[in-house]
Design a protein around this motif. Structure first.
Motif, PDB file in Angstrom:
ATOM      1  N   GLU A  11      -3.408  21.262  11.840  1.00  0.00           N
ATOM      2  CA  GLU A  11      -2.400  21.007  12.882  1.00  0.00           C
ATOM      3  C   GLU A  11      -2.959  21.282  14.282  1.00  0.00           C
ATOM      4  O   GLU A  11      -2.577  20.629  15.245  1.00  0.00           O
ATOM      5  CB  GLU A  11      -1.133  21.816  12.621  1.00  0.00           C
ATOM      6  N   TYR A  12      -3.878  22.236  14.381  1.00  0.00           N
ATOM      7  CA  TYR A  12      -4.498  22.511  15.678  1.00  0.00           C
ATOM      8  C   TYR A  12      -5.460  21.392  16.067  1.00  0.00           C
ATOM      9  O   TYR A  12      -5.571  21.040  17.235  1.00  0.00           O
ATOM     10  CB  TYR A  12      -5.217  23.860  15.667  1.00  0.00           C
ATOM     11  N   ALA A  13      -6.147  20.825  15.074  1.00  0.00           N
ATOM     12  CA  ALA A  13      -7.076  19.718  15.347  1.00  0.00           C
ATOM     13  C   ALA A  13      -6.326  18.512  15.896  1.00  0.00           C
ATOM     14  O   ALA A  13      -6.875  17.758  16.713  1.00  0.00           O
ATOM     15  CB  ALA A  13      -7.851  19.350  14.091  1.00  0.00           C
ATOM     16  N   ARG A  14      -5.081  18.333  15.488  1.00  0.00           N
ATOM     17  CA  ARG A  14      -4.268  17.218  16.002  1.00  0.00           C
ATOM     18  C   ARG A  14      -4.097  17.302  17.513  1.00  0.00           C
ATOM     19  O   ARG A  14      -3.905  16.298  18.177  1.00  0.00           O
ATOM     20  CB  ARG A  14      -2.880  17.224  15.356  1.00  0.00           C
ATOM     21  N   GLN A  15      -4.142  18.515  18.055  1.00  0.00           N
ATOM     22  CA  GLN A  15      -3.898  18.720  19.482  1.00  0.00           C
ATOM     23  C   GLN A  15      -5.127  18.466  20.356  1.00  0.00           C
ATOM     24  O   GLN A  15      -5.024  18.433  21.578  1.00  0.00           O
ATOM     25  CB  GLN A  15      -3.423  20.158  19.710  1.00  0.00           C
ATOM     26  N   ILE A  16      -6.280  18.282  19.726  1.00  0.00           N
ATOM     27  CA  ILE A  16      -7.524  18.060  20.477  1.00  0.00           C
ATOM     28  C   ILE A  16      -7.537  16.626  20.991  1.00  0.00           C
ATOM     29  O   ILE A  16      -7.245  15.690  20.246  1.00  0.00           O
ATOM     30  CB  ILE A  16      -8.772  18.319  19.586  1.00  0.00           C
ATOM     31  N   ARG A  17      -7.911  16.477  22.246  1.00  0.00           N
ATOM     32  CA  ARG A  17      -7.988  15.142  22.848  1.00  0.00           C
ATOM     33  C   ARG A  17      -9.253  14.418  22.406  1.00  0.00           C
ATOM     34  O   ARG A  17     -10.200  15.035  21.925  1.00  0.00           O
ATOM     35  CB  ARG A  17      -8.013  15.264  24.369  1.00  0.00           C
ATOM     36  N   GLY A  18      -9.269  13.120  22.655  1.00  0.00           N
ATOM     37  CA  GLY A  18     -10.467  12.320  22.478  1.00  0.00           C
ATOM     38  C   GLY A  18     -10.616  11.708  21.100  1.00  0.00           C
ATOM     39  O   GLY A  18      -9.761  11.842  20.223  1.00  0.00           O
ATOM     40  N   TYR A  19     -11.731  11.011  20.943  1.00  0.00           N
ATOM     41  CA  TYR A  19     -12.138  10.397  19.676  1.00  0.00           C
ATOM     42  C   TYR A  19     -12.778  11.513  18.864  1.00  0.00           C
ATOM     43  O   TYR A  19     -13.734  12.133  19.312  1.00  0.00           O
ATOM     44  CB  TYR A  19     -13.131   9.270  19.974  1.00  0.00           C
ATOM     45  N   LYS A  20     -12.249  11.780  17.670  1.00  0.00           N
ATOM     46  CA  LYS A  20     -12.672  12.957  16.903  1.00  0.00           C
ATOM     47  C   LYS A  20     -13.500  12.568  15.684  1.00  0.00           C
ATOM     48  O   LYS A  20     -13.088  11.719  14.892  1.00  0.00           O
ATOM     49  CB  LYS A  20     -11.454  13.775  16.475  1.00  0.00           C
ATOM     50  N   VAL A  21     -14.657  13.242  15.565  1.00  0.00           N
ATOM     51  CA  VAL A  21     -15.567  13.038  14.440  1.00  0.00           C
ATOM     52  C   VAL A  21     -15.700  14.379  13.722  1.00  0.00           C
ATOM     53  O   VAL A  21     -15.833  15.418  14.369  1.00  0.00           O
ATOM     54  CB  VAL A  21     -16.959  12.569  14.936  1.00  0.00           C
ATOM     55  N   LEU A  22     -15.685  14.344  12.383  1.00  0.00           N
ATOM     56  CA  LEU A  22     -15.844  15.557  11.597  1.00  0.00           C
ATOM     57  C   LEU A  22     -16.968  15.393  10.583  1.00  0.00           C
ATOM     58  O   LEU A  22     -16.978  14.424   9.818  1.00  0.00           O
ATOM     59  CB  LEU A  22     -14.547  15.902  10.845  1.00  0.00           C
ATOM     60  N   ILE A  23     -17.894  16.328  10.606  1.00  0.00           N
ATOM     61  CA  ILE A  23     -18.865  16.488   9.533  1.00  0.00           C
ATOM     62  C   ILE A  23     -18.396  17.728   8.788  1.00  0.00           C
ATOM     63  O   ILE A  23     -18.396  18.832   9.345  1.00  0.00           O
ATOM     64  CB  ILE A  23     -20.299  16.632  10.075  1.00  0.00           C
ATOM     65  N   CYS A  24     -17.923  17.536   7.578  1.00  0.00           N
ATOM     66  CA  CYS A  24     -17.247  18.606   6.843  1.00  0.00           C
ATOM     67  C   CYS A  24     -18.151  19.808   6.587  1.00  0.00           C
ATOM     68  O   CYS A  24     -19.342  19.662   6.340  1.00  0.00           O
ATOM     69  CB  CYS A  24     -16.711  18.075   5.517  1.00  0.00           C
ATOM     70  N   GLY A  25     -17.527  20.977   6.645  1.00  0.00           N
ATOM     71  CA  GLY A  25     -18.207  22.230   6.355  1.00  0.00           C
ATOM     72  C   GLY A  25     -17.780  22.774   5.008  1.00  0.00           C
ATOM     73  O   GLY A  25     -16.975  22.164   4.298  1.00  0.00           O
ATOM     74  N   ASN A  26     -18.288  23.943   4.674  1.00  0.00           N
ATOM     75  CA  ASN A  26     -18.005  24.533   3.366  1.00  0.00           C
ATOM     76  C   ASN A  26     -16.539  24.944   3.192  1.00  0.00           C
ATOM     77  O   ASN A  26     -16.078  25.109   2.077  1.00  0.00           O
ATOM     78  CB  ASN A  26     -18.941  25.722   3.088  1.00  0.00           C
ATOM     79  N   HIS A  27     -15.784  25.072   4.274  1.00  0.00           N
ATOM     80  CA  HIS A  27     -14.362  25.412   4.164  1.00  0.00           C
ATOM     81  C   HIS A  27     -13.453  24.194   4.279  1.00  0.00           C
ATOM     82  O   HIS A  27     -12.233  24.339   4.221  1.00  0.00           O
ATOM     83  CB  HIS A  27     -13.971  26.427   5.246  1.00  0.00           C
ATOM     84  N   ASP A  28     -14.020  23.023   4.482  1.00  0.00           N
ATOM     85  CA  ASP A  28     -13.223  21.804   4.654  1.00  0.00           C
ATOM     86  C   ASP A  28     -13.072  21.102   3.308  1.00  0.00           C
ATOM     87  O   ASP A  28     -13.931  20.335   2.889  1.00  0.00           O
ATOM     88  CB  ASP A  28     -13.883  20.865   5.665  1.00  0.00           C
ATOM     89  N   VAL A  29     -11.965  21.388   2.643  1.00  0.00           N
ATOM     90  CA  VAL A  29     -11.711  20.784   1.334  1.00  0.00           C
ATOM     91  C   VAL A  29     -10.581  19.770   1.468  1.00  0.00           C
ATOM     92  O   VAL A  29      -9.784  19.848   2.397  1.00  0.00           O
ATOM     93  CB  VAL A  29     -11.357  21.856   0.277  1.00  0.00           C
ATOM     94  N   GLY A  30     -10.522  18.846   0.535  1.00  0.00           N
ATOM     95  CA  GLY A  30      -9.477  17.822   0.589  1.00  0.00           C
ATOM     96  C   GLY A  30      -9.728  16.858   1.732  1.00  0.00           C
ATOM     97  O   GLY A  30      -8.881  16.688   2.603  1.00  0.00           O
TER      98      GLY A  30
END
Length: 167
Positions: A69-88
């Motif tokens: 929900e906090y990531a939704r508040q970040i502006r801009g074009y968002k790219v994620l390279i998943c980390g060890n805690h990023d599941v689902g």
């Protein structure tokens, strides 16, 4: 505004304005916050990130997002390279414009990853290391190491970090 040493396809998608890079916000992780004195709250981190990142900018997160929900508040074009805690990973597709499940080569000599990767043929930009150990051929962009301010990738790449990499 192209990124030096980055493949054309990434430059075309990411370089509308400035490209920022950041890792390990662990938004809402109370256990980590309790063990890290002075660590900003999730709301404070969002405000610090958004003080740099504009609507037309790109922000690349190198994993361990935490509460989405906090990531939704970040502006801009968002790219994620998943980390060890990023599941689902599918839940991240709702918030991020691009999601990668592992390390990403974005240039002939430039590797983005969550955890440090030691390869002699590429410069590695990563997070995961909350203590900030120095490593040759690496840039650690873990939030705790960069004082919770995203790194301007455009400026960093102009300094020529891949020039020291021999293929």
């Amino acid at each position: 505004m192209a990124l030096a040493g980055v493949y054309k396809e990434f430059n075309e998608r990411w370089c509308k304005q400035t490209v920022w890079i950041y890792s390990d916000p662990h938004f809402g992780d109370e256990e980590l916050a309790a063990g890290t004195p002075g660590r900003p709250s999730a709301d404070e981190q969002v405000a610090m990130i958004n003080s740099c990142v504009g609507r037309k900018d790109t922000i690349i997160f190198l994993g361990d997002i935490g509460d989405i929900e906090y990531a939704r508040q970040i502006r801009g074009y968002k790219v994620l390279i998943c980390g060890n805690h990023d599941v689902g990973h599918t839940v991240y597709n709702e918030v991020f414009d691009e999601v990668y499940s592992g390390p990403l080569m974005i240039g002939e000599k430039l590797l983005l990853s969550h955890e440090p990767v030691d390869v002699p043929w590429a410069f590695n930009i990563h997070g995961h290391d909350h203590k900030g150990h120095k490593r040759k051929g690496h840039l650690n962009v873990c939030a705790d190491v960069i004082n919770y301010i995203p790194i301007n990738l455009n400026q960093f790449l102009k300094s020529g970090p891949t020039a020291q990499v021999y293929t």
